[in-house]
Scaffold this motif. Structure first.
Motif, mmCIF file in Angstrom:
data_model
loop_
_atom_site.group_PDB
_atom_site.id
_atom_site.type_symbol
_atom_site.label_atom_id
_atom_site.label_comp_id
_atom_site.label_asym_id
_atom_site.label_seq_id
_atom_site.Cartn_x
_atom_site.Cartn_y
_atom_site.Cartn_z
ATOM 1 N N GLY A 452 0.810 -1.212 0.000
ATOM 2 C CA GLY A 452 0.000 0.000 0.000
ATOM 3 C C GLY A 452 0.843 1.262 0.000
ATOM 4 N N LEU A 453 1.927 1.254 0.757
ATOM 5 C CA LEU A 453 2.816 2.424 0.797
ATOM 6 C C LEU A 453 3.464 2.671 -0.562
ATOM 7 N N ARG A 456 0.862 4.018 -2.881
ATOM 8 C CA ARG A 456 0.655 5.440 -2.555
ATOM 9 C C ARG A 456 1.802 6.297 -3.089
ATOM 10 N N THR A 788 -2.715 4.701 4.906
ATOM 11 C CA THR A 788 -2.413 3.358 4.394
ATOM 12 C C THR A 788 -2.619 2.314 5.480
#
Length: 823
Positions: A452-453, A456, A788
């Motif tokens: 997710g990071l 992002r 996140t």
């Protein structure tokens, strides 16, 4: 028979028994093999990349002696050798048996009236001797062929180029090639598999640095100690390691700094493994690959915990068999070995399937070639290291997911097992399965949050303003110098081309430059601001630099914050001028209160005494070398005052730029039909290269995260189903006593939710620690980004609840009388 013989005979029997047992359960085997193939295949694929770029040696004799010798500047910044400095290090060091240099350059190869752009290495005369690489036909360079300028036009052709471009012609050696409109004689063919001194970029030919003026028309760096554009590889002397060599070379660097303070002061030497042109590149690749390895390692752990749950469930089904064998005197260790044999056999089959999957994954990854003009030569394959890694991972996975179930299954209550009661699984097994599910959830959350990071980060990068407009832009490159144009003829070509393009329908504006931001290039110069104390050597502040034609800033969509951009009045007869970016002003003129005060200030590339260049404009800052860089100074000079034969044409269109590729190409070729055009793309496509590493990381981690999420959901579903099966009798009694269906649903869901929340809590703590290790690949996103962490946690909990709901719903349909009768 000896003890060893008995052991081997027993092992063979275990394998036969395991094979027969697994054949009887094809569904279980299929699920286990597919799960293992995902985990082992992902690990093997990523390890293959790590092996290629970090573990493999250059294909030369005694590769352990070969090291990269890199120059570092102030604050460990990037730098390189000048040719005079290289000769000093080559001749005056006492730790290297040889030191070679090389430089990657574009060339124009003319055959049958057609010009083709190729890439080659300019190298020192000892290049092949230091590496101890022999030609398979002809010879390599002689020392005298690299001593006198323009006296030995000779080349060595790579094996791949010989096969692909010349059809393996056995008579190529001794023949002349027309390169940059000059005749070069082919003296040798490099051996198959040798692709130079880089792991990623492969040259088509090598030529001596003495032919620099023919290879790079207009270049004058050969005698310039301040020119820093060459890279070196050394061979260590016997008994000398890399750290000793680095210490000794830095002592020599200090001596040269005293002798040549203006060019060498502050210069440091770094000795590293070879294969990357800059230590910075190696560091970035190391960070990226180990992040990938950590991610797939976590996926493999999820796989193992999932399979441990499956093995435990299978052992529960076999509880009566195991109890009978124990009751009849079977040795517990013998049974453990039998069960482990089944696990490891499964892992071998899964490992073989994973190896096939890894080859497919690599094929897909290699197909994602970034849009660049450089010839990439990433030779990713399966060698002994990859096979050994796959074998070790398979054995380890088999032992990891098989050991706990084997230990637990061989200690049942004999009486209860022999009675085959429904409650035989007991609280201990339930706890073990619960622990496995909690582990799956926590590990999956770490992988998902990491993915997710990175996703992002990719979003931030795509929304980032790189300092120019990416929409409705078109670029194509050419090099007039390779066609024999002098400066006067080249400037005329540029003027005529821009005039023609400005009148082309659909074109808003057009300009030429020798550098587009975020290209795979780095050109910088020392900056001496007028009136400031002069630094020396590597202590002099630097700025990236390019030359640009009139209308460049308008065409690129780069705002001018103060002053003006270049006009036709800025020519070879007027004062030298430049446009700088806002970071130039802040970094090199910190005493100024506002960027508009920089207008009219002067600086020099050469010394504190000039000649000076006047700043006429300040442009908005952007990204120039890579998207994750810190703000860096940048300078543009007018193409008319700072001519470059290598040019990039930039066209701003009124609509879809792809529709104008043909007409723009036609206008260029109408001026010179033989001019090779390359790297034709839109600015949107150009940005794809800058975003390529982040896209690959986001894609790979995203896929691995989804796999981990799927495995965690399967684990939750399995433990909930198992709990429902164990508590069927209890559920039947509750329903018989008047319990509502909602109560049963809440009871079962509560069990799954409890495990999920515990796993998520542990996973959040683990992610908080683990994500700090990936800060090097993040941009614009904190390693502990709350959005996140929160979103991924809710996603995982939601999926886990959904996985629990299916068996919970099934539990509400239990018939009380049937459940009680079955018990």
């Amino acid at each position: 028979m000896t003890y060893t013989g008995k052991t081997m005979d027993s092992l063979i029997k275990d394998i036969r028994y395991a094979v027969r047992g697994l054949i009887k359960r094809p569904g279980f085997v299929a699920i286990a093999v597919i799960t293992l193939a995902l985990g082992i295949g992902a690990n093997t694929a990523i390890f293959s990349l790590v092996n290629t770029v970090l573990l493999r040696s250059l294909p030369v004799e005694r590769p352990n002696e070969i090291v990269s010798v890199a120059v570092r500047g102030k604050d460990d910044s990037m730098s390189a050798f000048s040719y005079p400095n290289y000769k000093d290090f080559r001749d005056r060091n006492d730790v290297l048996s040889g030191l070679l240099l090389y430089r990657f350059v574009p060339l124009s190869l003319s055959r049958s009236g057609v010009n083709e752009r190729i890439w080659g290495y300019e190298v020192s005369g000892n290049y092949f001797d230091v590496l101890n690489v022999k030609a398979i036909q002809g010879r390599t360079f002689l020392p005298e062929e690299d001593k006198t300028k323009n006296s030995h036009p000779v080349v060595v052709v790579s094996y791949d180029s010989w096969q692909r471009r010349f059809g393996g012609d056995p008579g190529l050696v001794g023949r002349d090639l027309l390169i940059n409109n000059h005749q070069f004689k082919v003296i040798g063919i490099a051996p198959e598999g040798f692709k130079g001194t880089e792991f990623v970029y492969s040259p088509e030919l090598w030529l001596p640095t003495s032919m620099m003026e023919w290879a790079e028309p207009g270049a004058t760096w050969l005698d310039n100690r301040n020119a820093k554009n060459l890279f070196a590889i050394g061979r260590l002397k016997s008994g000398v390691d890399a750290r000793q060599a680095e210490a000794s070379l830095n002592l020599l660097s200090q001596q040269l700094a005293k002798e040549y303070p203006d060019s060498n002061e502050g210069q440091m030497i770094k000795v590293d493994p070879p294969g990357f042109i800059l230590p910075d590149l190696r560091g970035a690749v190391v960070s990226f690959t180990w992040v990938m390895m950590a991610a797939v390692g976590l996926v493999l752990l999820v796989t193992c915990t999932n399979l441990a749950g499956l093995m435990l469930a299978r052992a529960t089904d076999r509880r009566k068999e195991i109890a009978i064998r124990l009751a009849m005197g079977a040795n517990r260790l013998r049974l453990i070995r039998q069960l482990l044999t089944e696990s490891i056999l499964l892992s071998f089959v899964g490992g073989a399937a994973g190896l096939v999957l890894a080859l497919w994954i690599l094929k897909v990854l290699l197909a994602l070639k970034p849009p660049i003009d450089f010839p990439l030569a990433l030779d990713v394959g399966v060698d002994w290291r990859v096979l050994l890694f796959s074998l070790v991972v398979s054995i380890t996975a088999g032992a990891v997911f098989g050991l706990a179930p084997a230990l637990q299954s061989t200690r049942p209550s004999l009486v209860r097992a022999l009675k085959d009661t429904a409650a035989q699984g007991g609280a201990v097994k339930t706890r073990l399965r619960s622990v496995l599910v909690v582990a799956q959830i926590s590990i999956s959350l770490v992988v998902l949050i990491s993915a997710g990071l990175v996703v992002r980060t990719l979003q931030q990068l795509q929304a980032m303003n790189p300092g120019f407009e990416t929409q409705n832009g078109l670029t194509m490159s050419f090099d007039l110098g390779l066609q024999g144009y002098d400066e006067a003829r080249g400037q005329q070509f540029y003027r005529q081309l821009i005039e023609r393009l400005q009148s082309l329908p659909g074109v808003e504006s057009a300009a030429v430059t020798n550098y587009i931001p975020l290209s795979l290039n780095y050109n910088s110069g020392n900056v001496f601001v007028e009136g400031k104390p002069a630094e020396r050597g590597e202590n002099v502040p630097t700025a990236m630099v390019s030359s640009a034609g009139t209308g460049y800033f308008k065409t690129m969509g780069t705002p001018i914050l103060q002053g003006r951009e270049f006009t036709d009045q800025d020519n070879e007869k007027t004062e030298k001028v430049a446009v700088v970016n806002e970071f130039f002003v802040r970094r090199l003129m910190p005493e100024l209160q506002n960027t508009n005060e920089a207008i009219g200030k002067r600086f020099s590339w050469r010394s504190a005494n000039g000649p000076f260049i006047r700043i006429v404009g300040v442009a908005k800052g952007g990204k120039y070398f890579n998207i994750a860089e810190d703000p860096r100074p940048f300078v543009w000079t007018p193409m008319i005052q700072d001519y470059s034969s290598g040019a990039i044409l930039v066209v701003r269109t009124k609509g879809n730029p792809e529709g104008l590729i043909g007409p723009v190409r036609g206008q260029v070729l109408s001026l010179d039909p033989n001019l090779p055009l390359f790297d034709v793309k839109t600015l949107t496509e150009h940005m794809k290269f800058a975003l390529f590493p982040a896209k690959v990381a986001a894609t790979v981690l995203g896929v691995f995260g989804l796999v981990a999420l799927m495995l965690a959901a399967i684990g939750v579903y399995g433990i909930t189903s198992y709990a429902v099966a164990q508590r069927t009798h209890e559920i039947g009694i509750r329903l018989a006593l008047g319990a509502q269906l909602s109560d049963v649903l809440r009871l079962v869901l509560g069990h799954g939710l409890k495990l999920t929340i515990i796993g998520a809590a542990l996973g959040l703590f683990g992610a908080f620690l683990a994500t700090r290790a990936i800060t090097s690949v993040l941009y614009g996103v904190s390693a502990t980004d709350p959005l996140t962490f929160g979103f991924v946690s809710l996603l995982l909990i939601g999926v886990a609840l959904l996985a629990s709901y299916v068996p919970a719903r099934r539990a509400t349909k239990v018939e009380p009388l049937t459940a009680l009768r079955n018990e």
